[in-house]
Write a protein that holds these residues in place. Sequence first.
Motif, PDB file in Angstrom:
ATOM      1  N   UNK A  97       0.846  -1.238  -0.082  1.00  0.00           N
ATOM      2  CA  UNK A  97       0.003  -0.042  -0.240  1.00  0.00           C
ATOM      3  C   UNK A  97       0.447   1.185   0.060  1.00  0.00           C
ATOM      4  N   UNK A  98       1.941   1.300   0.533  1.00  0.00           N
ATOM      5  CA  UNK A  98       2.713   2.297   0.923  1.00  0.00           C
ATOM      6  C   UNK A  98       3.603   2.742  -0.561  1.00  0.00           C
ATOM      7  N   UNK A  99       3.808   1.230  -2.028  1.00  0.00           N
ATOM      8  CA  UNK A  99       4.184   1.926  -3.020  1.00  0.00           C
ATOM      9  C   UNK A  99       3.296   2.517  -3.828  1.00  0.00           C
ATOM     10  N   UNK A 100       2.242   2.048  -3.444  1.00  0.00           N
ATOM     11  CA  UNK A 100       0.571   2.008  -3.989  1.00  0.00           C
ATOM     12  C   UNK A 100       0.331   3.894  -4.149  1.00  0.00           C
ATOM     13  N   UNK A 101       0.215   4.185  -2.944  1.00  0.00           N
ATOM     14  CA  UNK A 101       0.248   5.619  -2.485  1.00  0.00           C
ATOM     15  C   UNK A 101       1.785   6.980  -3.071  1.00  0.00           C
ATOM     16  N   UNK A 102       2.181   5.772  -2.872  1.00  0.00           N
ATOM     17  CA  UNK A 102       3.574   6.707  -3.684  1.00  0.00           C
ATOM     18  C   UNK A 102       3.543   6.448  -5.049  1.00  0.00           C
ATOM     19  N   UNK A 103       3.451   5.561  -6.176  1.00  0.00           N
ATOM     20  CA  UNK A 103       3.054   5.982  -7.340  1.00  0.00           C
ATOM     21  C   UNK A 103       1.953   6.909  -7.923  1.00  0.00           C
ATOM     22  N   UNK A 104       1.241   7.159  -6.918  1.00  0.00           N
ATOM     23  CA  UNK A 104      -0.230   7.530  -7.489  1.00  0.00           C
ATOM     24  C   UNK A 104      -0.276   9.004  -7.501  1.00  0.00           C
ATOM     25  N   UNK A 105       0.763   9.016  -6.274  1.00  0.00           N
ATOM     26  CA  UNK A 105       1.120  10.604  -5.760  1.00  0.00           C
ATOM     27  C   UNK A 105       1.777  11.101  -7.013  1.00  0.00           C
ATOM     28  N   UNK A 106       3.059  10.314  -7.301  1.00  0.00           N
ATOM     29  CA  UNK A 106       4.182  10.849  -8.230  1.00  0.00           C
ATOM     30  C   UNK A 106       3.101  11.016  -9.490  1.00  0.00           C
ATOM     31  N   UNK A 107       2.740   9.808 -10.151  1.00  0.00           N
ATOM     32  CA  UNK A 107       2.824   9.281 -11.738  1.00  0.00           C
ATOM     33  C   UNK A 107       0.985   8.542 -11.658  1.00  0.00           C
ATOM     34  N   UNK A 108      -0.129   9.494 -10.514  1.00  0.00           N
ATOM     35  CA  UNK A 108      -1.370   9.827 -10.949  1.00  0.00           C
ATOM     36  C   UNK A 108      -1.605   8.517 -11.235  1.00  0.00           C
ATOM     37  N   UNK A 109      -1.034   7.146 -10.945  1.00  0.00           N
ATOM     38  CA  UNK A 109      -1.227   6.433 -11.919  1.00  0.00           C
ATOM     39  C   UNK A 109      -1.270   4.870 -11.067  1.00  0.00           C
TER      40      UNK A 109
END
Length: 256
Positions: A97-109
């Motif tokens: 979930x930490x990786x998902x949150x980071x990906x969504x914040x930085x890459x919008x995906x």
Amino acid sequence: MTDITQYILKISIIVCFCTAVGILAGCGSVFVFNKIPEMWLMTNRTPEKTPDSLEQQRLKSYPWKWLLSAFFIITSIYVSLYSIKLAVAVVCVVWILTAIAAADIIYKYIPDFLIMLLAATAAGCVPFHDAVRTIISGAGVFGGSMYILLLIRKFVSKGDPMWDEVKFGIISGMTIGLKGSLIVMPFAITSALIAAAVKIKREKARTAMTGTEKKRRYFQKKEGNNKEYRTFGHYIAIWSIIYMVLLFGRQSIIIV
């Protein structure tokens, strides 16, 4: 050996082990996220200005390795005092979930491979649900809510549908169950609305817009040919992490 001595020894072993696991999980999450191939994260929603993994880190080693290590140490110790098996499941899910949150914040995906990894780690959470129906109903409630939000956002912003968030919602619902879905979803929506209100207020200070234009610009901001998408997945991920750490599996455990 007295009971209190055995208890102190047990706690000491747990703390030492969880400290090592926490450091490994915290530093490893930053290292792995920075090493994910760029093409796995890039989409038509990705902003033009994103960190180049070959030249700079997506997540800076400082302070994120320190912060995440401290977080995982505290999390693993806290949950381990309740159940070692529960701690293993929680740490694995929270790591993804930490990786998902980071990906969504930085890459919008939210990449499909991270969603699949979450589904795989969610299998370890099955014993901590009251029944299989709570898993299915959780996926239905969370996924259905995300689909309704997708339709509303598509109507308001006229933008591209974000199916990755619907898929993430379904898997999140399976992971945290029905009770978790009913707790996480309202908090995630409230957080997103607060963020939207703050964003609109800031934009209002720069330019005068009608109410409909304000809503549309929050979800999809167009500047020339570049679109800046406002995503919802990281709110779900963050509140799911909070639920997993504080509440998940505390009431009933099928397998001890």
